[in-house]
Design a protein around this motif. Structure first.
Motif, PDB file in Angstrom:
ATOM      1  N   ALA A   1       0.831  -1.209   0.000  1.00  0.00           N
ATOM      2  CA  ALA A   1       0.000   0.000   0.000  1.00  0.00           C
ATOM      3  C   ALA A   1       0.864   1.257   0.000  1.00  0.00           C
ATOM      4  CB  ALA A   1      -0.932  -0.011   1.212  1.00  0.00           C
ATOM      5  N   GLN A   2       1.934   1.237   0.768  1.00  0.00           N
ATOM      6  CA  GLN A   2       2.854   2.373   0.771  1.00  0.00           C
ATOM      7  C   GLN A   2       3.440   2.590  -0.620  1.00  0.00           C
ATOM      8  OE1 GLN A   2       6.786   1.869   2.508  1.00  0.00           O
ATOM      9  NE2 GLN A   2       6.605   3.844   3.553  1.00  0.00           N
ATOM     10  N   ALA A   3       3.836   1.505  -1.270  1.00  0.00           N
ATOM     11  CA  ALA A   3       4.419   1.593  -2.608  1.00  0.00           C
ATOM     12  C   ALA A   3       3.408   2.166  -3.604  1.00  0.00           C
ATOM     13  CB  ALA A   3       4.890   0.209  -3.057  1.00  0.00           C
ATOM     14  N   VAL A   4       2.160   1.717  -3.507  1.00  0.00           N
ATOM     15  CA  VAL A   4       1.111   2.239  -4.379  1.00  0.00           C
ATOM     16  C   VAL A   4       0.936   3.745  -4.160  1.00  0.00           C
ATOM     17  CG1 VAL A   4      -1.396   2.216  -4.780  1.00  0.00           C
ATOM     18  CG2 VAL A   4      -0.120   0.067  -4.705  1.00  0.00           C
ATOM     19  N   GLY A   5       0.954   4.164  -2.895  1.00  0.00           N
ATOM     20  CA  GLY A   5       0.798   5.584  -2.598  1.00  0.00           C
ATOM     21  C   GLY A   5       1.936   6.423  -3.148  1.00  0.00           C
TER      22      GLY A   5
ATOM     23  N   LEU B   1       0.359   0.677 -12.176  1.00  0.00           N
ATOM     24  CA  LEU B   1      -0.048   1.143 -10.854  1.00  0.00           C
ATOM     25  C   LEU B   1      -1.417   0.592 -10.477  1.00  0.00           C
ATOM     26  CD1 LEU B   1       0.106   2.850  -8.305  1.00  0.00           C
ATOM     27  CD2 LEU B   1      -0.492   4.857  -9.679  1.00  0.00           C
ATOM     28  N   GLU B   2      -2.343   0.604 -11.410  1.00  0.00           N
ATOM     29  CA  GLU B   2      -3.686   0.095 -11.091  1.00  0.00           C
ATOM     30  C   GLU B   2      -3.657  -1.409 -10.833  1.00  0.00           C
ATOM     31  OE1 GLU B   2      -7.167   0.506  -9.670  1.00  0.00           O
ATOM     32  OE2 GLU B   2      -6.066   2.237 -10.448  1.00  0.00           O
ATOM     33  N   ALA B   3      -2.830  -2.139 -11.577  1.00  0.00           N
ATOM     34  CA  ALA B   3      -2.687  -3.574 -11.321  1.00  0.00           C
ATOM     35  C   ALA B   3      -2.131  -3.818  -9.917  1.00  0.00           C
ATOM     36  CB  ALA B   3      -1.770  -4.203 -12.372  1.00  0.00           C
ATOM     37  N   ALA B   4      -1.132  -3.008  -9.527  1.00  0.00           N
ATOM     38  CA  ALA B   4      -0.552  -3.139  -8.183  1.00  0.00           C
ATOM     39  C   ALA B   4      -1.592  -2.834  -7.116  1.00  0.00           C
ATOM     40  CB  ALA B   4       0.649  -2.206  -8.034  1.00  0.00           C
TER      41      ALA B   4
ATOM     42  N   ALA C   1       1.762  -9.074  -3.282  1.00  0.00           N
ATOM     43  CA  ALA C   1       1.348  -7.672  -3.236  1.00  0.00           C
ATOM     44  C   ALA C   1       2.538  -6.767  -2.938  1.00  0.00           C
ATOM     45  CB  ALA C   1       0.254  -7.477  -2.190  1.00  0.00           C
ATOM     46  N   LYS C   2       3.336  -7.153  -1.964  1.00  0.00           N
ATOM     47  CA  LYS C   2       4.507  -6.348  -1.600  1.00  0.00           C
ATOM     48  C   LYS C   2       5.513  -6.311  -2.746  1.00  0.00           C
ATOM     49  CE  LYS C   2       8.710  -5.749   0.556  1.00  0.00           C
ATOM     50  NZ  LYS C   2      10.027  -5.854  -0.098  1.00  0.00           N
ATOM     51  N   CYS C   3       5.790  -7.457  -3.321  1.00  0.00           N
ATOM     52  CA  CYS C   3       6.802  -7.567  -4.363  1.00  0.00           C
ATOM     53  C   CYS C   3       6.395  -6.800  -5.619  1.00  0.00           C
ATOM     54  CB  CYS C   3       7.020  -9.049  -4.682  1.00  0.00           C
ATOM     55  SG  CYS C   3       8.319  -9.377  -5.880  1.00  0.00           S
ATOM     56  N   PHE C   4       5.194  -7.055  -6.105  1.00  0.00           N
ATOM     57  CA  PHE C   4       4.754  -6.425  -7.345  1.00  0.00           C
ATOM     58  C   PHE C   4       4.598  -4.918  -7.188  1.00  0.00           C
ATOM     59  CE2 PHE C   4       1.534  -5.164 -10.499  1.00  0.00           C
ATOM     60  CZ  PHE C   4       2.155  -5.618 -11.656  1.00  0.00           C
TER      61      PHE C   4
ATOM     62  N   GLU D   1      10.927  -5.499   5.134  1.00  0.00           N
ATOM     63  CA  GLU D   1       9.958  -6.579   5.364  1.00  0.00           C
ATOM     64  C   GLU D   1      10.172  -7.737   4.392  1.00  0.00           C
ATOM     65  OE1 GLU D   1       6.070  -6.085   6.731  1.00  0.00           O
ATOM     66  OE2 GLU D   1       6.367  -4.018   7.376  1.00  0.00           O
ATOM     67  N   GLY D   2      11.436  -7.995   4.114  1.00  0.00           N
ATOM     68  CA  GLY D   2      11.811  -9.068   3.203  1.00  0.00           C
ATOM     69  C   GLY D   2      12.089  -8.534   1.815  1.00  0.00           C
ATOM     70  N   THR D   3      13.311  -8.740   1.318  1.00  0.00           N
ATOM     71  CA  THR D   3      13.638  -8.278  -0.029  1.00  0.00           C
ATOM     72  C   THR D   3      12.714  -8.933  -1.054  1.00  0.00           C
ATOM     73  OG1 THR D   3      15.209 -10.066  -0.458  1.00  0.00           O
ATOM     74  CG2 THR D   3      16.067  -8.083   0.636  1.00  0.00           C
ATOM     75  N   ASN D   4      12.635  -8.338  -2.221  1.00  0.00           N
ATOM     76  CA  ASN D   4      11.769  -8.921  -3.243  1.00  0.00           C
ATOM     77  C   ASN D   4      12.275 -10.263  -3.748  1.00  0.00           C
ATOM     78  OD1 ASN D   4      10.062  -6.826  -2.887  1.00  0.00           O
ATOM     79  ND2 ASN D   4      10.261  -5.985  -4.949  1.00  0.00           N
ATOM     80  N   GLN D   5      13.567 -10.530  -3.566  1.00  0.00           N
ATOM     81  CA  GLN D   5      14.062 -11.871  -3.863  1.00  0.00           C
ATOM     82  C   GLN D   5      13.482 -12.880  -2.859  1.00  0.00           C
ATOM     83  OE1 GLN D   5      15.998  -9.053  -3.896  1.00  0.00           O
ATOM     84  NE2 GLN D   5      16.082  -9.061  -6.144  1.00  0.00           N
ATOM     85  N   VAL D   6      13.422 -12.488  -1.586  1.00  0.00           N
ATOM     86  CA  VAL D   6      12.813 -13.354  -0.578  1.00  0.00           C
ATOM     87  C   VAL D   6      11.314 -13.532  -0.843  1.00  0.00           C
ATOM     88  CG1 VAL D   6      12.168 -13.477   1.871  1.00  0.00           C
ATOM     89  CG2 VAL D   6      14.531 -12.967   1.216  1.00  0.00           C
ATOM     90  N   GLN D   7      10.643 -12.460  -1.286  1.00  0.00           N
ATOM     91  CA  GLN D   7       9.214 -12.587  -1.595  1.00  0.00           C
ATOM     92  C   GLN D   7       8.991 -13.633  -2.686  1.00  0.00           C
ATOM     93  OE1 GLN D   7       7.431 -11.023   0.583  1.00  0.00           O
ATOM     94  NE2 GLN D   7       9.254  -9.926   1.251  1.00  0.00           N
ATOM     95  N   ARG D   8       9.873 -13.664  -3.662  1.00  0.00           N
ATOM     96  CA  ARG D   8       9.735 -14.652  -4.731  1.00  0.00           C
ATOM     97  C   ARG D   8       9.977 -16.067  -4.210  1.00  0.00           C
ATOM     98  NH1 ARG D   8      11.101  -9.801  -7.263  1.00  0.00           N
ATOM     99  NH2 ARG D   8       9.990  -9.476  -9.246  1.00  0.00           N
TER     100      ARG D   8
END
Length: 381
Positions: free
Chosen positions: A249-253, A293-296, A321-324, A365-372
């Motif tokens: 949500a922060q990233a979307v904002g 952005l809308e997809a995220a 959600a966090k990663c994308f 909150e976990g790198t995007n590599q960890v999210q994957r």
């Protein structure tokens, strides 16, 4: 938001408007100054507390407003459109207190949740310098001493450290039990033997202090244990399933704020006798930014609905959600700087700040590599 209709309810739209008004009055006017001076956004904090937006997740039974996961995301998104540092106030209050809500006794909830609802902040202590993604390698220790626990060690990269009053800290209580030998505790700012390291000097989110937590024979009462002994890592990972969505949500904002500014700029900026918004290449860039952005946003909202229900597939959707969304935020803010050209590279305009702020959403909150990795393991279960 209902499961079968991707629209916000009237109450949710009213919430957006209410947060937007507070942001316009007490957050946006100070965002550049907060970034430039690397100071805590006290004006935003006070305004969010006054409006009950600083920790909207606290249940009503603990004097909170009892906002659902999606409503919390809406608050964070709206604040992040203007100031990412300020959006970490509600985000980190949820992160720090979520272990207590998920696993704490009635007594510990009654002790801390009403104080959080009144404005005393809550931070989260999991990472260490040598135990970031490898959380089971942590070295911070907690040993029994009579009815008390004594903590020794440190925690790194702690958001809002020194400002928050309370800290959920993970520490090793049984060194021979591996990941099952970690427990969770609430540490208070004034506890003897608990201090903070120097503020980190960061690329972005400079208004949110990041410091080490230092424990030197820090004695805390036995009733500060959160959940059962040895369940700390399990509690920590359950917490992240819920709170990674708030980073989405922060990233979307952040991305929305950058898109809004860039769109307005290209409508005013003139080259070759017309606004650059009239050029097809510019329109294609804006279209791609808005589409991603809308997809995220939709992925974050769907994940929030799963968080609210504690669905079995929450781990996948929280990570996704966090990663994308964070990848989108990095791309959109970079494109926003590009659309402003040379003007985008100087701090007269906020898009360079937004680009710097967006980067951390791909890391914490976990790198995007960890999210994957999380998503891959969920798919293969």
């Amino acid at each position: 938001m209902s499961d079968d209709a991707f629209t916000l309810t009237e109450d949710q739209r009213d919430l957006q408007e209410a947060v937007r008004a507070v942001v316009a009055d007490k957050v946006a006017p100070y965002a550049a100054e907060v970034d430039r001076e690397a100071r805590f956004p006290q004006e935003a904090h006070d305004a969010l507390v006054a409006a009950d937006f600083h920790a909207p997740h606290v249940p009503e039974e603990y004097d909170g407003v009892g906002a659902g996961a999606l409503e919390v995301c809406l608050v964070i998104e709206e604040v992040a459109r203007a100031c990412a540092s300020s959006s970490l106030i509600p985000a980190v209050n949820k992160l720090g207190s979520m272990p207590v809500l998920l696993a704490g006794s009635d007594d510990i909830k009654q002790r801390y949740m009403p104080r959080l609802a009144r404005g005393e902040g809550f931070s989260y202590g999991l990472s260490e310098r040598e135990a970031g993604s490898d959380t089971a390698a942590m070295r911070c220790r907690a040993r029994r001493d009579g009815d008390d626990w004594v903590l020794d060690g440190q925690k790194s990269w702690i958001t809002n450290a020194g400002v928050s009053e309370f800290y959920t800290v993970m520490a090793v209580t049984d060194p021979d039990a591996g990941s099952r030998g970690i427990s969770a505790f609430v540490v208070e700012k004034g506890d003897e033997g608990f201090t903070f390291g120097a503020k980190e000097r960061k690329l972005g989110i400079t208004g949110s202090p990041t410091r080490e937590l230092l424990f030197d024979s820090c004695r805390i009462p036995g009733d500060r244990l959160v959940g059962e002994e040895g369940q700390g890592l399990k509690i920590a990972l359950r917490t992240l399933d819920h709170t990674r969505i708030t980073i989405g949500a922060q990233a979307v904002g952040i991305a929305q704020g950058a898109l809004d500014y860039a769109r307005d700029y290209v409508k005013e900026r003139r080259q070759f006798g017309k606004a650059i918004a009239e050029f097809q290449g510019i329109q294609f860039m804006l279209a791609d930014m808005a589409m991603q952005l809308e997809a995220a946003r939709q992925l974050v909202y769907v994940a929030a609905a799963r968080s609210q229900r504690s669905d079995a597939d929450l781990s996948f959707f929280g990570a996704a959600a966090k990663c994308f969304a964070s990848d989108v935020a990095m791309q959109v803010t970079t494109d926003a700087v590009q659309l402003l050209g040379g003007a985008g590279y100087v701090n007269d305009h906020p898009v360079e700040r937004m680009m710097r702020d967006a980067k951390i959403t791909q890391i914490y909150e976990g790198t995007n590599q960890v999210q994957r990795l999380v998503m891959g393991r969920q798919l293969l279960r």
